[in-house]
Scaffold this active site. Structure first.
Site: not given
Length: 301
Positions: A231-232, A261, A34
């Protein structure tokens, strides 16, 4: 690809409770597919249609969900309303670093019968005519064995008719009876996937892959594999070419809910509008970097 693609996302939306530091609870709605549907609709702008496929109850929370989705521009024609049933519920507890813990109440959620009702026959038949069908590992878990088998046959038919299948791995161990059961279910559908949006940590947890190279090696015939690594650097293999796109740094992470998502939604939207894999990954990073600076799954428009 059709310049006005018809896109269907399949899964579960739940009542979301955000546990604030003050002890208060903020109520909203969320769920992986969703979240992706809402962000995909926003990112696509006037391009195409985005329909959500699920089952809800006939309660006031389900009414409010449908109203919110309609306001976001999502199509509701594939949403079943089951008398006497309720949606699932979850609570997000977030630590000082923005990392979150989830508590779930979903065993009796209406979505578990999404593909076993009489109305499911026409919905599954209609899905095969969509340009893009998107689902996740959570979708697989909540549909149950019968629902998964019906979904698989629909994916096969969708591809036969020229549609694309997009899969976000989103592995949640507590939703499965065992890791072996999850592996078996994933393997059955992965053969029918065109674009895989994979979180590296989930691939490690589910299949035991040691690194990104093992992940890529596991899907040699898949058209497009996107490896999300927080974060990579995001790693992509598409049409035989490889790409590495760094993430965007933010000063303070507030809540990582829906980071993956939103990345997936922006990535797919960019690709559907003709963007390159590199441009799509940058779009994904850009949206995810905004989402993690706001509490909850869905940030304000």
């Amino acid at each position: 690809m059709n310049t006005q693609p018809r896109i269907a996302l399949i899964g579960e939306c739940m009542i979301e409770l955000q546990h604030r530091a003050s002890g208060d609870l903020q109520q909203s709605f969320g769920g992986d597919t969703l979240n992706a549907a809402v962000y995909l609709r926003r990112e696509l702008g006037a391009v195409g249609t985005v329909d959500y496929v699920t089952a809800l109850g006939d309660d006031s929370f389900s009414d409010a969900m449908c109203q919110q989705w309609a306001e976001e521009g999502l199509g509701l024609g594939m949403v079943q309303r089951l008398p006497g049933r309720l949606p699932g519920l979850y609570c997000i507890q977030t630590d000082a670093n923005g990392e979150r813990k989830f508590l779930y109440w979903r065993n009796e959620a209406a979505v578990r019968d999404c593909f076993t009702t009489p109305a499911a026959e026409s919905i599954l038949a209609a899905l095969a005519d969509y340009d893009v069908v998107y689902f996740s590992g959570i979708t697989l878990a909540v549909l149950g064995e019968v629902g998964r088998e019906r979904l698989l046959q629909t994916l096969i038919e969708t591809r036969r008719r020229g549609g694309q299948v997009v899969f976000d791995n989103n592995y949640r161990p507590r939703l499965w009876a065992s890791v072996e059961a999850a592996r078996a279910a994933y393997h059955r559908v992965l053969a029918e996937v065109d674009i895989a949006l994979l979180t590296e940590d989930d691939e490690r947890a589910l299949f035991g892959y040691a690194d990104s190279e093992q992940v890529f090696a596991a899907y040699p015939s898949m058209a497009e594999v996107v490896l999300k690594r927080g974060a990579d650097v995001c790693l992509i293999r598409c049409a035989g070419a490889r790409f590495a796109v760094p993430a965007l740094k933010v000063d303070k992470v507030v809540d990582t809910t829906a980071a993956g998502d939103s990345f997936s939604a922006a990535y797919l939207a960019s690709r559907l509008k003709g963007g390159s894999p590199e441009a799509a990954a940058l779009a994904g990073h850009r949206l995810a970097s905004r989402v993690i600076q706001v509490p909850g799954a869905l940030i304000p428009k």
